[in-house]
Scaffold this motif. Structure first.
Motif, PDB file in Angstrom:
ATOM      1  N   SER A   3      14.143  18.912 -33.951  1.00 55.24           N
ATOM      2  CA  SER A   3      14.010  19.205 -35.359  1.00 55.24           C
ATOM      3  C   SER A   3      15.189  17.342 -35.633  1.00 55.24           C
ATOM      4  O   SER A   3      15.394  17.370 -36.636  1.00 55.24           O
ATOM      5  N   THR A  45       1.905  13.205 -41.698  1.00 51.06           N
ATOM      6  CA  THR A  45       1.516  14.682 -43.057  1.00 51.06           C
ATOM      7  C   THR A  45       2.499  15.641 -42.389  1.00 51.06           C
ATOM      8  O   THR A  45       2.164  15.995 -41.089  1.00 51.06           O
ATOM      9  N   GLY A  46       2.687  16.269 -42.477  1.00 54.51           N
ATOM     10  CA  GLY A  46       3.763  17.443 -42.374  1.00 54.51           C
ATOM     11  C   GLY A  46       5.880  17.426 -42.039  1.00 54.51           C
ATOM     12  O   GLY A  46       6.105  17.839 -41.856  1.00 54.51           O
ATOM     13  N   PRO A  84      12.947  19.029 -44.264  1.00 57.53           N
ATOM     14  CA  PRO A  84      13.020  19.147 -45.271  1.00 57.53           C
ATOM     15  C   PRO A  84      14.460  18.577 -46.075  1.00 57.53           C
ATOM     16  O   PRO A  84      14.304  17.738 -47.418  1.00 57.53           O
ATOM     17  N   ASP A 116       7.735  15.898 -43.161  1.00 53.50           N
ATOM     18  CA  ASP A 116       8.650  16.465 -44.882  1.00 53.50           C
ATOM     19  C   ASP A 116       8.784  18.029 -44.847  1.00 53.50           C
ATOM     20  O   ASP A 116      10.001  18.619 -44.754  1.00 53.50           O
ATOM     21  N   GLN A 117       7.832  18.862 -44.394  1.00 54.97           N
ATOM     22  CA  GLN A 117       7.830  20.095 -44.291  1.00 54.97           C
ATOM     23  C   GLN A 117       8.978  20.632 -43.044  1.00 54.97           C
ATOM     24  O   GLN A 117      10.032  21.273 -42.763  1.00 54.97           O
ATOM     25  N   GLU A 118       7.863  19.861 -42.176  1.00 55.27           N
ATOM     26  CA  GLU A 118       9.415  19.458 -40.832  1.00 55.27           C
ATOM     27  C   GLU A 118      11.151  19.106 -40.933  1.00 55.27           C
ATOM     28  O   GLU A 118      12.251  20.074 -40.577  1.00 55.27           O
TER      29      GLU A 118
END
Length: 314
Positions: free
Chosen positions: A27, A236-237, A243, A239-241
């Motif tokens: 993360s 893609t994705g 934030p 920004d969700q992983e």
């Protein structure tokens, strides 16, 4: 519970704990990809600096434009800060349509990317794309671009291959950014005519007495004479992983003045590094980086601005 089951349970718990630890580490990982243009390098190294200070594990890869998009699409990279539009559309759009790469936010407005000439050639009559063919002999039927695979080169090749603006007899001369501009300066010393790929922000606009041509359209460098908007693209994705990193990127609007001045400093002092030049400008204009920290935390959830202020004071 017998000893065998207890051992299995403990082993399973260890696997779970290792998995959570791995996720925690993952993360904090942020992977940039960039291309060999000074303006993109400055922006990328500045962004890396701030994210490193916030506690992220940041890395970057230097690639050509097409390979940079492949890296994003194949989960080998997370962020690209150099999507110049509209000229990069032919390279970027297939990846947007595939759903693997997203155009996330604007990083720079009112940039420029189109064909240019020394001002003496402009004053001599070469002012528009439609004028280039008229002066083919003076130009030795050559147009000078930058590195192979670059989107600007692709536009020039399209113009030649499709005989747009009667350029069918011309040849694209690809080169590095540095080699191309050295060639332009050499030509300028002798008042020789040359058409080359120019852009702003860049130190070339200060060092070379140059003028941008008019006449580009939506199929070339855009309908607004090469005026460009630069976007941040992400895997893609991402920004969700991530934030919090996404919040930083959303704030990361870079003034043209910053990049212009940083590039001028680099041109005047060959020993200076891109990050050093970018930070020098930001220390003189702290309101910019303070705005970048709005709503952003460290990787561990602490307020970002005090950490960054301490780093900038060093």
């Amino acid at each position: 519970m017998d000893k065998k089951l207890r051992k299995l349970a403990m082993a399973f718990a260890m696997v779970i704990m290792i998995g959570f630890a791995g996720n925690a580490l993952a993360s904090k990982e942020v992977r940039f990809v960039y291309v060999p243009w000074t303006c993109v390098t400055v922006k990328t190294e500045v962004a890396q600096f701030f994210l490193n200070e916030l506690g992220y594990d940041v890395s970057s890869m230097l690639l050509s434009v097409p390979i940079a998009y492949q890296a994003l699409a194949s989960d080998q990279a997370d962020i690209f800060l150099g999507n110049w539009m509209p000229t990069m559309q032919s390279i970027a759009e297939p990846h947007f349509k595939s759903g693997k790469v997203e155009s996330f936010s604007v990083i720079m407005e009112n940039a420029k990317y189109t064909l240019a000439v020394p001002t003496y050639a402009y004053e001599g009559g070469l002012r528009d794309f439609s004028d280039i063919a008229k002066y083919g002999e003076k130009l030795e039927y050559k147009i000078y671009g930058i590195e192979e695979g670059n989107d600007g080169n692709e536009v020039i090749e399209l113009m030649i291959n499709e005989n747009m603006f009667n350029l069918g007899n011309f040849e694209l001369i690809p080169s590095s950014e540095t080699a191309m501009l050295t060639q332009v300066q050499n030509f300028a010393r002798n008042q020789q005519w040359i058409v080359f790929l120019g852009w702003s922000p860049h130190w070339m606009n200060k060092i070379i007495d140059m003028s941008y041509l008019t006449g580009s359209d939506e199929t070339t460098f855009g309908g607004n004479d090469g005026t460009a908007t630069v976007y941040i693209n992400i895997r893609t994705g991402f920004d969700q992983e991530q934030p919090n990193v996404a919040a930083f990127l959303n704030n990361f609007l870079v003034p043209i003045a910053m990049v212009n001045e940083a590039m001028n400093m680099l041109h005047e002092d060959s020993a200076m590094e891109p990050l050093e030049a970018g930070l020098a400008w930001l220390r003189a204009n702290p309101e910019i980086y303070r705005g970048w920290m709005d709503g952003v935390t460290t990787a561990d959830g602490q307020p970002a601005l005090p950490v960054i202020e301490a780093a900038m004071a060093k």
